[in-house]
Design a protein around this motif. Sequence first.
Motif, short mmCIF file in Angstrom:
data_model
loop_
_atom_site.label_atom_id
_atom_site.label_comp_id
_atom_site.label_asym_id
_atom_site.label_seq_id
_atom_site.Cartn_x
_atom_site.Cartn_y
_atom_site.Cartn_z
N ASP A 25 49.87 -14.96 -16.13
CA ASP A 25 49.87 -13.64 -15.50
C ASP A 25 48.56 -12.88 -15.67
O ASP A 25 48.50 -11.67 -15.43
N SER A 26 47.50 -13.57 -16.08
CA SER A 26 46.18 -12.96 -16.06
C SER A 26 45.59 -13.14 -14.67
O SER A 26 46.11 -13.90 -13.85
N ALA B 56 36.55 -5.44 -11.47
CA ALA B 56 37.52 -5.46 -12.58
C ALA B 56 38.18 -4.09 -12.73
O ALA B 56 39.40 -3.99 -12.92
N CYS B 57 37.39 -3.02 -12.63
CA CYS B 57 37.95 -1.67 -12.75
C CYS B 57 38.95 -1.39 -11.64
O CYS B 57 40.02 -0.81 -11.87
N ARG B 58 38.62 -1.82 -10.43
CA ARG B 58 39.53 -1.60 -9.30
C ARG B 58 40.83 -2.40 -9.47
O ARG B 58 41.92 -1.92 -9.18
N LEU B 59 40.69 -3.64 -9.94
CA LEU B 59 41.88 -4.46 -10.18
C LEU B 59 42.75 -3.85 -11.27
O LEU B 59 43.97 -3.75 -11.12
N LEU B 60 42.13 -3.44 -12.37
CA LEU B 60 42.87 -2.84 -13.46
C LEU B 60 43.62 -1.60 -12.98
O LEU B 60 44.80 -1.41 -13.30
N HIS B 61 42.93 -0.76 -12.22
CA HIS B 61 43.55 0.47 -11.73
C HIS B 61 44.70 0.16 -10.77
O HIS B 61 45.78 0.75 -10.88
N THR B 62 44.46 -0.79 -9.84
CA THR B 62 45.49 -1.13 -8.85
C THR B 62 46.77 -1.63 -9.52
O THR B 62 47.87 -1.15 -9.21
N TYR B 63 46.64 -2.58 -10.43
CA TYR B 63 47.83 -3.16 -11.05
C TYR B 63 48.45 -2.22 -12.08
O TYR B 63 49.67 -2.25 -12.29
N TYR B 64 47.65 -1.34 -12.68
CA TYR B 64 48.24 -0.36 -13.59
C TYR B 64 49.08 0.64 -12.79
O TYR B 64 50.17 1.04 -13.22
N GLN B 65 48.58 1.04 -11.62
CA GLN B 65 49.35 1.96 -10.78
C GLN B 65 50.66 1.33 -10.35
O GLN B 65 51.68 2.00 -10.25
N GLN B 66 50.64 0.02 -10.09
CA GLN B 66 51.84 -0.67 -9.59
C GLN B 66 52.81 -1.03 -10.71
O GLN B 66 54.03 -0.95 -10.53
#
Length: 318
Positions: A64-65, A88-98
Amino acid sequence: MPGGISHHAKDILFKSLSALYQYQALDVYGLHGLPRIKAVLPTEFPSVRADERRADTVFLLEDDSILLLEYESNERFLDNHLKYLDYACRLLHTYYQQEKRIRPIRIVVIYTSDVTSAREQLDAGDVLLSSKAVLLGEFNGDAIFHAIEEKVHNGEPLTPEETMKLILVPLMHTRFDRQTMIEKTIELAKTIDDEPKQLHIIAGVLTATDKFIDRSYAEKVKEWIKMNKVFRLLVEELEQEREEMLKKVMQEKEQAVQQALQEKEQAIKQTEKRKAIEIAKNLLDVLPIHEIAKRTGLTVAEVADLAKEMDNHQPPSS
């Protein structure tokens, strides 16, 4: 590949790429020990800025990484790592929001034969970004292509490892220029008897060489892909998935509207009931219970209960 493949065609290539890479190991890149690929993820990241940011390939791994797989032909290591940090920042933000959790992110950079050495870190004090470098200049592309070409001409099926190697051959060290190797690889793929594998390989080559492929040749490949039977089946499958998704969205929207209407109707009824109760309370000393029920719409039992309640709250007579 500016203008080479339409948005809809890219959706099909993305679907084909998913089928190619799913459950594959990354040993072919020399990346031993990484979890196997679970799925291919979208590469376009939302942002508060107006510019478009799109990674080359993004994988979900079995642990799941998330794996960012980038292709580079230059030695602008600082600029490139700043770009990966943005991804990486955009991915982290996107998946944290979801999901309200932080997913681990891995970064692998595949360097073409133009690059002979690479830096794997961006050290900015408390911010440290690390990547793993794969130098394709260390691979003998001519030998790999020849061995796979022999198997294809003999009608032998390719292993998943050979398939993935063939996709990367245009970026390896060979005696031909890159565009020539792109064309040789795609033309070889067209001769493979397995039509799904044909499309998988071509989708992989188009993705891996997206920054380098000649636009006019990309147009020719696009036209050939449109004639591919598997591509047409994938189009139909994708359209069916979109229709089902649209149907589901419409059903959910209709259910939400119905629920909102029911809640509104319930609220109106409750408001009307409260008004009727207040009117009934004011009439208890004036009219008989059955007459109050008739005028307010309350039941006789409800009015009687109100009368009893009010009697209980009356102060005792002195």
